[in-house]
Scaffold this motif. Structure first.
Motif, short mmCIF file in Angstrom:
data_model
loop_
_atom_site.label_atom_id
_atom_site.label_comp_id
_atom_site.label_asym_id
_atom_site.label_seq_id
_atom_site.Cartn_x
_atom_site.Cartn_y
_atom_site.Cartn_z
N VAL A 185 0.99 -1.08 -0.10
CA VAL A 185 -0.37 0.44 0.21
C VAL A 185 0.83 0.99 0.01
O VAL A 185 2.05 1.20 0.74
N ALA A 186 1.20 2.17 -1.20
CA ALA A 186 1.57 3.63 -1.01
C ALA A 186 0.41 4.52 -0.88
O ALA A 186 -0.94 4.96 -0.91
N ARG A 227 -10.42 -1.54 -15.93
CA ARG A 227 -10.34 -2.47 -15.05
C ARG A 227 -11.11 -2.24 -14.06
O ARG A 227 -12.01 -2.77 -13.14
N SER A 228 -10.40 -1.51 -13.28
CA SER A 228 -10.77 -1.25 -11.98
C SER A 228 -11.84 -0.30 -11.33
O SER A 228 -12.27 -0.05 -10.03
N ASN A 283 -13.99 7.36 -5.20
CA ASN A 283 -14.69 8.51 -4.62
C ASN A 283 -14.37 9.03 -2.90
O ASN A 283 -15.88 9.20 -2.38
N ILE A 284 -13.76 9.12 -2.04
CA ILE A 284 -13.52 9.71 -0.92
C ILE A 284 -12.55 11.12 -0.76
O ILE A 284 -11.54 10.87 -1.19
N PRO A 285 -12.37 12.19 0.45
CA PRO A 285 -12.23 12.83 0.15
C PRO A 285 -10.69 12.43 1.22
O PRO A 285 -10.39 13.25 0.99
N LEU A 286 -10.47 11.52 1.81
CA LEU A 286 -9.40 11.44 2.24
C LEU A 286 -8.87 9.90 2.15
O LEU A 286 -9.70 8.88 1.90
N ALA A 312 -6.61 3.58 -0.58
CA ALA A 312 -7.52 2.83 -0.40
C ALA A 312 -7.55 1.59 -1.91
O ALA A 312 -7.85 0.88 -2.22
N TYR A 313 -7.40 2.55 -2.82
CA TYR A 313 -6.95 2.14 -4.33
C TYR A 313 -5.69 1.21 -4.19
O TYR A 313 -6.32 0.14 -4.56
N CYS A 314 -4.97 1.03 -3.40
CA CYS A 314 -4.42 0.13 -3.58
C CYS A 314 -4.60 -1.02 -3.28
O CYS A 314 -3.92 -2.53 -3.15
#
Length: 187
Positions: free
Chosen positions: A135-136, A151-152, A157-160, A165-167
């Protein structure tokens, strides 16, 4: 054939940084697409970026929304999400050599610009945490294949902590490829 690169840079009131960053990116990566996505700056960020970037975009406020807009607009094979206060510390040739192994996604080690020893300790822990968790943060230039981004579904769409979360979502979809020799310099 070398993979094409696109740098997606979300900005908000970055007038003092964006010009220098874009000039350095253009000098180091002359073939790269430079996409700047403004989220409602009240200063001269857009005017400063306009003559220096490939594609200026105006988007909704919020880094996740800005990065998703930039990722969708960028035509490059690899999307490199970069903060305005960060600079890749790797040559175009070395980055291309790394991308030649066709990683699906990854991120870089961070190097803080401060000279004090405490910065070396902080960056060591940041890099260790990222290595252990896959996680980065956005300061580590998250990069991924365009097809993986599509694809992902992009960033949540979150503020922080949209990058974290994407990693976490990406590591469930594909094995992480660490760019061990690639550093990101963070101001």
């Amino acid at each position: 054939m070398a993979a094409s690169l696109g740098f997606i840079i979300p900005v908000l009131n970055e007038q003092g940084r964006i010009g220098g960053l874009l000039q350095q990116l253009r000098a180091r990566y002359p073939e790269a697409e430079l996409v700047v996505v403004d989220g409602g700056s009240k200063d001269l960020t857009v005017a400063t970026a306009l003559p220096l970037c490939t594609r200026p975009l105006i988007g909704e406020p919020g880094r996740a929304a800005q990065m998703n807009l930039g990722g969708m607009a960028c035509a490059a094979d690899y999307l490199c999400f970069l903060h305005a206060d960060s600079l890749p510390g790797v040559s175009a040739a070395r980055l291309q050599a790394y991308l030649g192994s066709e990683p699906r996604w990854g991120f870089c080690r961070v190097r803080l610009s401060g000279p004090r020893p405490v910065f070396r300790v902080i960056e060591w822990f940041m890099n260790l945490r990222s290595r252990l968790t896959a996680v980065a943060t956005g300061d580590q230039m998250l990069f991924l294949r365009r097809s993986e981004f599509e694809r992902s579904g992009g960033f949540d769409n979150i503020p922080l902590m949209e990058d974290v979360a994407y990693c976490k979502r990406l590591r469930r979809l594909a094995r992480l490829c660490r760019a061990e020799g690639v550093r990101i310099w963070h101001a």
